[in-house]
Design a protein around this motif. Structure first.
Motif, short mmCIF file in Angstrom:
data_model
loop_
_atom_site.label_atom_id
_atom_site.label_comp_id
_atom_site.label_asym_id
_atom_site.label_seq_id
_atom_site.Cartn_x
_atom_site.Cartn_y
_atom_site.Cartn_z
N LEU A 1 0.83 -1.21 0.00
CA LEU A 1 0.00 0.00 0.00
C LEU A 1 0.86 1.26 0.00
O LEU A 1 0.45 2.30 -0.54
CB LEU A 1 -0.92 0.01 1.22
CG LEU A 1 -2.11 -0.97 1.18
CD1 LEU A 1 -2.81 -1.00 2.53
CD2 LEU A 1 -3.09 -0.60 0.07
N PHE A 2 2.05 1.18 0.60
CA PHE A 2 2.90 2.36 0.72
C PHE A 2 4.12 2.32 -0.20
O PHE A 2 5.09 3.04 0.02
CB PHE A 2 3.32 2.55 2.18
CG PHE A 2 2.20 3.05 3.05
CD1 PHE A 2 1.95 4.42 3.18
CD2 PHE A 2 1.36 2.17 3.70
CE1 PHE A 2 0.91 4.89 3.96
CE2 PHE A 2 0.31 2.63 4.49
CZ PHE A 2 0.08 3.99 4.62
N GLY A 3 4.08 1.46 -1.22
CA GLY A 3 5.07 1.52 -2.28
C GLY A 3 6.43 0.94 -1.96
O GLY A 3 7.44 1.34 -2.54
N LEU A 4 6.47 -0.05 -1.04
CA LEU A 4 7.74 -0.70 -0.72
C LEU A 4 7.94 -1.93 -1.61
O LEU A 4 6.98 -2.56 -2.06
CB LEU A 4 7.78 -1.13 0.75
CG LEU A 4 7.50 -0.06 1.80
CD1 LEU A 4 7.62 -0.65 3.20
CD2 LEU A 4 8.41 1.15 1.63
N ASN A 5 9.20 -2.28 -1.83
CA ASN A 5 9.56 -3.52 -2.52
C ASN A 5 9.81 -4.57 -1.44
O ASN A 5 10.78 -4.47 -0.69
CB ASN A 5 10.80 -3.31 -3.38
CG ASN A 5 11.19 -4.54 -4.16
OD1 ASN A 5 10.34 -5.25 -4.68
ND2 ASN A 5 12.48 -4.80 -4.26
N MET A 6 8.94 -5.57 -1.35
CA MET A 6 8.94 -6.49 -0.21
C MET A 6 9.60 -7.81 -0.54
O MET A 6 9.17 -8.56 -1.42
CB MET A 6 7.49 -6.75 0.24
CG MET A 6 6.73 -5.50 0.67
SD MET A 6 7.50 -4.62 2.04
CE MET A 6 7.39 -5.87 3.33
N ILE A 7 10.69 -8.11 0.19
CA ILE A 7 11.34 -9.42 0.15
C ILE A 7 11.04 -10.10 1.47
O ILE A 7 11.25 -9.53 2.54
CB ILE A 7 12.87 -9.29 -0.02
CG1 ILE A 7 13.23 -8.45 -1.25
CG2 ILE A 7 13.51 -10.67 -0.11
CD1 ILE A 7 14.73 -8.15 -1.36
N VAL A 8 10.54 -11.34 1.42
CA VAL A 8 10.25 -12.06 2.66
C VAL A 8 10.91 -13.43 2.63
O VAL A 8 11.25 -13.96 1.57
CB VAL A 8 8.72 -12.22 2.89
CG1 VAL A 8 8.03 -10.86 2.90
CG2 VAL A 8 8.10 -13.14 1.85
N THR A 9 11.08 -14.00 3.84
CA THR A 9 11.53 -15.38 3.94
C THR A 9 10.40 -16.21 4.52
O THR A 9 9.54 -15.72 5.26
CB THR A 9 12.77 -15.51 4.86
OG1 THR A 9 12.41 -15.14 6.19
CG2 THR A 9 13.91 -14.65 4.36
N ALA A 10 10.39 -17.50 4.17
CA ALA A 10 9.41 -18.45 4.70
C ALA A 10 10.05 -19.84 4.67
O ALA A 10 11.06 -20.05 3.99
CB ALA A 10 8.11 -18.42 3.91
N GLY A 11 9.42 -20.79 5.36
CA GLY A 11 10.06 -22.07 5.59
C GLY A 11 9.71 -23.19 4.63
O GLY A 11 10.08 -24.34 4.87
N SER A 12 8.98 -22.90 3.55
CA SER A 12 8.66 -23.93 2.56
C SER A 12 8.32 -23.26 1.24
O SER A 12 7.99 -22.07 1.19
CB SER A 12 7.47 -24.78 3.02
OG SER A 12 6.27 -24.03 2.99
#
Length: 334
Positions: free
Chosen positions: A169-180
């Motif tokens: 919503l606020f224009g960020l480039n989102m990198i996330v980690t997850a376990g599968s």
């Protein structure tokens, strides 16, 4: 307002232990003090601090209810001294310091947000804890602004999914980690730009690849321990690292010279013990900046599963198993 009962159902374990200590008991209905309201709880969010409290690792702050539960949604049924009468019978969601796993809960009026038409009580109950946490840490402590690249660990947790939603919503480039791979796919569906399976990929190498060696402007970290120096390696010069939990440990060795040379900022916060005045200021900010997205339907929490109050033990077991994506909510009534 209608007469209130003297007692209510609640989950109020008297000793630490596993999920099985979460059993229904009868407790007195609390009374709102000055500046507070009594909410007939329709739904309550389940959060990692609730699990820690159940285990005896996160006691409530002084004066808080020993009943678990840090966020609720429902209707106001009684007003404390000094609360304007316009709040009577208003549907609200609220951030509280404890007491959510019950038929009735007390909340400071400054920490309440009006539930707009079209927002279910279940969705409303899943908003306050993650919304307050992500807003204060990602946007205020990490100073994330439009165009920034942000790394968030635990991308499919309640915090992680809210970070993705707010970030987009606020224009960020989102990198996330997850376990599968399955959770990574869900994170991408929710709106993450990139999802890294931390079990099969080195997230430092992946962040370097994704950012073409530039690094990210901020890291929101719930892991702690040996993740911290690796997180610092992901940061661009002048990057900000924000710690909000320490699931892998509270002690860490960090490269001070790198912090100095690249002008990195290490910060963090907890929310539960902050003052009513601080939380009320955050609620005002959210009402002005984020709540318009809630009102027009553009912001809704990711709900994993809903359990009735009497199945709070099953809700905690699901959270501890780590298979959930988004928020776990207790449906209570009202």
């Amino acid at each position: 307002m209608a007469a209130l009962p003297e007692t209510m159902r609640a989950i109020d374990p008297q000793e630490p232990g596993g999920p099985d200590v979460l059993r229904l008991v009868e407790r007195p209905v609390p009374k709102p003090g000055p500046g507070e309201v009594l909410i007939r709880v329709a739904a309550a969010g389940v959060n990692r601090p609730d699990v820690m409290q159940r285990k005896g690792l996160y006691p409530p702050p002084p004066g808080a209810s020993p009943i678990p539960g840090l966020e609720v949604a429902g209707r106001i049924v009684a007003l404390g001294e000094g609360v304007e009468t316009e709040w009577a019978a208003q549907a609200v969601c609220a951030l509280i310091s404890g007491g959510g796993y019950a038929d009735y809960a007390v909340a400071p009026i400054g920490q309440c947000l009006a539930v707009p038409p079209g927002l279910s009580m279940t969705d409303a109950a899943a908003l306050p804890e993650t919304l307050f946490t992500v807003w204060t840490n990602l946007f205020e402590r990490a100073y994330a602004v439009e165009g920034d690249t942000v790394l968030v660990h635990g991308g499919t947790s309640g915090i992680g999914t809210m970070a993705i939603l707010l970030g987009k919503l606020f224009g960020l480039n989102m990198i996330v980690t997850a376990g599968s791979d399955e959770k990574c796919a869900r994170a991408l569906e929710i709106g993450a730009d990139h999802a890294i399976n931390y079990r099969t990929q080195d997230f430092v190498e992946e962040v370097t690849r994704i950012t073409q060696g530039r690094g990210c402007q901020a890291v929101l970290d719930m892991v702690g321990g040996d993740y911290v120096p690796r997180n610092l390696a992901c940061l661009a010069d002048d990057g900000r690292h924000v710690s909000i939990a320490v699931q892998r440990g509270a002690k860490v060795e960090i490269p001070l010279w790198e912090i100095m040379r690249r002008r990195l900022t290490l910060t963090g916060s907890t929310l539960r013990g902050r003052s009513v005045e601080f939380k009320s200021l955050v609620a005002d900010e959210l009402a002005a900046t984020v709540w318009p997205f809630v009102r027009d339907g553009r912001l809704r929490p990711v709900i994993d599963r809903i359990f009735p109050l009497e199945e709070a033990a099953a809700a905690h077991a699901r959270m501890e198993a780590g298979d959930h994506v988004g928020k776990i909510v207790l449906s209570i009534g009202g």
